[in-house]
Structures are given as structure tokens and as C-alpha cells.
Design a protein around this motif. Structure first.
Motif, PDB file in Angstrom:
ATOM      1  N   ARG A 412      -0.208  56.120  14.819  1.00  0.00           N
ATOM      2  CA  ARG A 412      -1.472  56.452  13.965  1.00  0.00           C
ATOM      3  C   ARG A 412      -2.123  55.107  13.587  1.00  0.00           C
ATOM      4  NH1 ARG A 412      -3.345  59.951  10.448  1.00  0.00           N
ATOM      5  NH2 ARG A 412      -1.766  61.482  10.787  1.00  0.00           N
ATOM      6  N   ARG A 451       1.620  66.044  12.500  1.00  0.00           N
ATOM      7  CA  ARG A 451       2.764  65.559  13.053  1.00  0.00           C
ATOM      8  C   ARG A 451       3.215  64.297  12.493  1.00  0.00           C
ATOM      9  NH1 ARG A 451      -0.914  66.147  17.055  1.00  0.00           N
ATOM     10  NH2 ARG A 451      -1.416  64.237  18.578  1.00  0.00           N
ATOM     11  N   LYS A 452       4.317  63.809  12.805  1.00  0.00           N
ATOM     12  CA  LYS A 452       4.682  62.550  12.688  1.00  0.00           C
ATOM     13  C   LYS A 452       4.700  61.621  13.741  1.00  0.00           C
ATOM     14  CE  LYS A 452       6.780  62.251   8.074  1.00  0.00           C
ATOM     15  NZ  LYS A 452       5.467  62.976   7.585  1.00  0.00           N
TER      16      LYS A 452
END
Ligand code: ATP
Ligand code: MG
Length: 558
Positions: A412, A451-452
């Protein structure tokens, strides 16, 4: 100093409490901080400042700032000015009591005459070398000076002529007449005055005899009505001499109390050694951010509050020890964590291209200014197709356990999107990676349910990025105690050649408004403080301290 409560165990406070209980000094507490203006203040002085001003405040008393300016040869106005600035910056309040030992030169002279008249002082014609040779040792008594029994009249005459400038430097001294056989060497007829035809930064050429520190110090305290004269342990053996002078004169008698000096690992806290580093050009100046001086620490980004908290944590004792530098950094970090604005900056930039992001498009993402302080608000950051990321956050071939960016992996972008790497562009000649190519997932904008991924990395939008020069500091010395060398080597032998590294990075546009002294957290990198602009007008930041708490680790190992 309103946020200053002193450490729980403090034997000096206990002494004051018992003095107050016994009615000594009528319950008054008057302390002083007495620097010699022969260098800039260092963090050891901060301990003394906090102690003296803190105790005065705690007991509703006063604390003076007094310059011990008895040695014209080494003292300068520059030092006086820097000391006043540093004391104020630390938040110590000396009110209008900015005082100088030189204010009392006439009184000290008059008192010396009084001692001569009482047969307690004499003019001695021995050279300083002869005085040293006749002083004796710890196991053998010294020898009386052949001039010890001069008449009062002759002494008065010679002392007046010393003052009038009739004799050359070093030709005579005034000595106290105490006891050449005393087990305490300080009581073996110590020198009170020396002849020195030198201009003084305050009294000019009015005097050509100057009081020795040991003669001046206790009397200055007495003149100012100091109740508790707090000093470091090396003066313990001088206390009987100070007491003797005060008793002979029959004047107000302050109580001297000694405490331990602060020593810090990986640095030196001696003005003489710090001056050497400045004079040899090893350091940029007294305020080089690697220096353990207050001015260096200020430039480095240490806050007065952080330094006060550190000083408060130290306590006082009767034995000298050494404190871990990491402990100081812990208090600095704690304070900055609460107060510093978060920003994004990249120290070693690598170009990242989001190949599926529309060319020419700029959107703004919302970033939190300080998660520890809701009142600090948020700011907007430009986000676009071309970004800078940290070289270290990408590996073409990831080592085991590496979760940041590599071909095929997702991470991310802080406050942005999840991205996935699919390609790298290399310099055909050198093989060096020039660009990392990724796609972004438009469904994953920060704040949305998504989502992670294992890693979040920081970035700066390339078009809007500000070029910045960043100075990364490491420990000044390579060994814990550079003062102690088994081989007898000079302390400079242990200077860390890697104590400064300069990198050229990219920062988010909000930093354009940074003023010298502004402190930030560069996310994931540490705390940084804006320095003066370079000649080219470029913004410069000093790394104050890293994010990692190494002090906690040291404590665990104990
Ligand atoms: P240095 O050895 O660095 O030259 P100093 O003791 O000669 O220090 P001064 O200007 O005489 O420096 O010090 C002013 C006051 O600060 C004194 O009361 C001294 O005892 C205190 N002080 C100096 N160094 C330290 C230290 N490392 N820790 C605590 N107090 C200190
Ligand atoms: Mg000193």
C-alpha cells in the motif's frame, strides 16, 4: 519553568528540606548557575541548570545566572551571549539577575586587603613553578614560602603595587596563609591573586591582577546571598578552603553541596575538548548538530521540553557514572512524538510509475498531521502517475522476509492505493534500476473497505516534490567512552568518520513553508529539523533522532 518537577530521589532536596525545618537561612532558598564564559554550554550544564533553577522554583526561591569571569585570557563576549541564549531557551528564569563575578572585583580586592591586615595572606615572589615544587604531595607536607613572614606593611605595599601594574605577569602572587602541612592540598597556602596584564571582556584594562577561581567563588556566592551553592563533585575537596575564607572574613556563609557530573556515552562533555573540535575544524562550529552543546542540540532539533525531561530523569548522586546516549534520545523522541507534524519525504529517491494511472491527472489524498494530536488536523497531498519512493523499499530479488515492493508483490502507498509491481526499467549501460513500474488498484483508495497487504510505504508525487538536502547524523565517537583510552590515545582518535552523511531527497510540497527550527516526523524515517537554507537556497533538514527506540532494548538487556 512550570513543567519542572524534579526526580523523586534527590538528596539535595532532602538537605534543603532539613535546613528549612531547622530554620537555617530562615527557609530561604537562593541558588545560582555559575558558568565560566570560556565555551558554549553542553548537556551536562543542562543538568546543573535544571537542578539549580528547579530547586529554587520548587521552594519558592530564586536562582541567579552568574558568569564566573575571573580568567580574562580564555573568556569572550561570544560565549556570554550564547550562554544567556541557551539558558533562556531551556526555559530557566533568572529574572533580572544576570550577574558577573567581575562585578565584585573591587569587593574581592578589599577583602584580600582585609586578610592581609589580619595576617592571613601574603605576597609571594616564587614563580608558579616554584610554588608547585614546594607544594608537597599527598604523603609529604609542603614547604613554607620564604616570603611567608613578610610584615603586614610590606604585604600591603606590594599588593597595592601589584594592582597598580608595577610588576610583570607571573612575578608575584597573593597567597592565603593557612597550613603547608595540611593533608588537604587546597589548604596549602593557595594562590588568591595572579598578575595578568590582559584586557577583560567587561572591566577592560582596569585590573592587571585577577582573583583565582577558588578565591572568587565562595565570596561571590556570599555577596549574592546564595543559600545552597550547588556544584559538581570535583569541588568537594575545595569546600574546606571556601569555608576557611568565609570564616576569616566573617561574612554570610552559603552551604556548598556537591553532586555528580553528567557523562554521556559516545560523546565528550568538556569545554576544552569541544573547543578543540571546533578549533581543529572537525566540527562546523559550536552549534554543529553533532555537538553535545545546547546550541548543537537545538539545531539538531532537540526541544527544550525533551531536554528538560531528560535532565529531570537523571537524579543526583555522590558518585560519577555514565549515562547512555540512547536514554537522552528516548526523551527527545518521546517529546517529538507528541508534538512533531508528520510529513512524507524520500531520502534516497527511486522513480515509481503507475502505468495504468491517467497521464496528467492529479488527485488529492487526505493525510493526518499528527495521530497523537487530533487538533493538528489533516492536509491534502497531491497524488499522480509518477512518484518517488525510497530505494530501500524496492528489491528486484527480495531477501527472505522482505514484504515491501518487488516484482509480483503488492504494497500500500500510505494514504493512497494498493499497487503491484510488474516491471523495472534499467540503465542499459550500468544495469542500475531507473524506474519501477506498477499498476494501482482504483478500488483500494485509503479509507475504503479493502483487502490487507503486509507493507505500507511512503512516497512523494514527483511533479510537486521539493528537492531537499538531508543531513543524517550518527554517533560522534565510535567508542562508549572516548575519554578513556587504554593506549593513551587522544580522544579525537575515536571520532566516527561516518558521523555525517548528506543525501539529496524529495519532500512533499507542504515543507516549502518550513522555517529554521521547525520539527517534523518524516514518516517511517525519523524526526528531522529544518536548518538554515543552503547558499543555493535549498532546504536543509537535520536528522534529530531515528524512530527506533534503542533505549528500551538496552534496559531489557540489564
Ligand atoms: P567543563 O569541564 O565542560 O569545562 P566546567 O565545570 O568547567 O565544565 P563551568 O562553566 O564551570 O564548566 O560550569 C558551570 C556549572 O555547570 C558548574 O556548576 C558545573 O559544576 C556545572 N557542570 C559542568 N559540567 C557539568 C556536567 N557534565 N554535569 C553536571 N553539571 C555540570
Ligand atoms: Mg570550570
Amino acid at each position: 519553568m512550570n513543567d519542572l518537577d524534579l526526580p523523586a530521589s534527590n538528596f539535595i532536596r532532602d538537605l534543603i528540606l532539613s535546613d528549612n525545618a531547622n530554620g537555617k537561612y530562615n527557609g530561604h532558598v537562593h541558588t545560582r548557575f555559575p558558568p565560566e564564559p570560556n565555551g558554549y554550554l553542553h548537556v551536562g550544564h543542562a543538568k546543573s541548570i535544571m537542578l539549580n533553577f528547579g530547586l529554587a522554583e520548587e521552594f519558592g526561591g530564586k536562582c541567579n545566572l552568574r558568569f564566573d569571569d575571573t580568567n580574562p585570557a580564555k573568556e569572550e563576549t561570544e560565549y556570554v551571549e550564547s550562554i544567556v541564549e541557551d539558558v533562556k531557551w531551556l526555559g530557566a528564569d533568572f529574572g533580572g539577575r544576570l550577574l558577573y563575578a567581575s562585578n565584585y572585583f573591587q569587593q574581592l580586592y578589599d577583602w584580600a586587603v582585609e586578610l592581609i591586615k589580619k595576617g592571613k595572606a601574603f605576597v609571594c615572589d616564587l614563580t608558579s613553578e616554584q610554588v608547585r615544587q614546594t607544594r608537597g604531595t599527598l604523603t609529604e607536607p609542603g614547604q613554607n614560602s620564604p616570603y611567608r613572614d613578610r610584615s603586614v606593611e610590606e604585604n600591603l605595599d606590594l599588593f597595592a603595587r601589584m594592582k597598580a601594574g608595577e610588576f610583570p605577569d607571573g612575578s608575584r602572587t597573593l597567597r592565603a596563609k593557612i597550613d603547608m602541612a595540611s593533608p588537604n592540598l587546597n589548604l596549602r597556602d593557595p594562590v588568591m591573586y595572579r598578575i595578568l596584564h590582559a584586557d577583560h571582556h567587561r572591566t577592560g584594562n582596569h585590573w592587571c591582577i585577577y582573583p583565582m577561581y577558588d578565591w572568587a567563588h565562595g565570596q561571590c556566592d556570599s555577596i549574592e546571598g546564595i543559600t545552597h551553592s550547588i556544584c559538581t563533585l570535583e569541588f568537594e575537596d575545595h569546600r574546606p578552603l571556601y569555608d576557611w575564607f568565609l570564616e576569616q572574613l566573617g561574612v554570610f556563609h552559603p552551604q556548598q553541596i556537591e553532586f555528580d557530573r553528567l557523562n554521556l556515552t559516545y560523546t565528550v562533555l568538556s569545554k576544552r575538548k569541544l573547543l578543540q573540535l571546533v578549533e581543529q575544524g572537525v566540527m562546523e562550529g559550536w552549534d554543529d548538530p553533532r555537538m553535545p552543546t545546547i546550541s548543537g542540540m537545538r539545531r539538531r532539533g532537540y526541544s527544550p521540553q525533551g531536554l528538560r525531561h531528560f535532565a529531570r530523569s537523571l537524579g543526583v548522586s555522590k558518585t560519577n557514572g555514565i549515562t547512555e546516549f540512547e536514554k537522552l534520545e528516548y526523551y527527545i523522541r518521546e517529546d517529538l512524538n507528541r508534538t512533531a507534524l508528520r510529513v512524507m519525504a524520500v531520502l534516497r529517491p527511486l522513480k515509481l510509475v503507475l502505468t495504468n494511472y491517467p497521464e496528467g491527472q492529479v488527485e488529492f489524498v487526505e493525510a493526518v498531521n499528527n495521530p497523537e494530536d487530533a487538533g493538528a488536523g489533516t492536509r491534502s497531498l497531491p497524488f499522480s502517475r509518477e512518484l518517488w519512493i525510497e530505494q530501500d523499499d524496492f528489491r528486484e530479488t527480495p531477501p527472505k522476509g522482505y514484504y515491501r515492493l518487488y516484482p509480483g508483490n503488492e504494497v500500500r502507498l500510505r494514504y493512497g492505493y494498493i499497487i503491484k509491481c510488474h516491471d523495472v526499467v534499467k540503465d542499459p549501460a550500468t544495469g542500475e534500476i531507473k524506474e519501477v513500474h506498477c499498476t494501482y488498484d482504483p478500488q483500494t483508495r485509503s479509507g475504503q473497505q479493502t483487502r490487507k497487504v503486509k507493507s505500507t510505504i511512503h512516497w512523494v508525487s514527483a511533479a510537486e516534490a521539493l528537492p531537499v538536502e538531508v543531513r543524517l547524523y550518527e554517533k560522534l565517537f565510535t567508542v562508549e567512552n572516548p575519554n578513556e583510552s587504554p593506549e593513551g590515545a587522544d580522544f579525537t582518535t575515536y571520532l566516527n568518520p561516518k558521523s555525517l552523511e548528506i543525501v539529496h531527497g524529495k519532500a512533499e510540497p507542504s515543507l516549502a513553508k518550513a522555517q529554521p527550527g521547525d520539527r517534523y516526523q518524516f514518516e517511517r524515517l525519523g524526526y528531522f529539523c529544518a536548518d538554515k537554507l543552503t547558499d543555493a537556497g535549498r532546504l536543509v533538514f537535520n536528522r534529530t533522532v531515528e524512530l527506533r527506540d534503542t533505549w528500551a532494548k538496552i534496559q531489557k538487556q540489564r
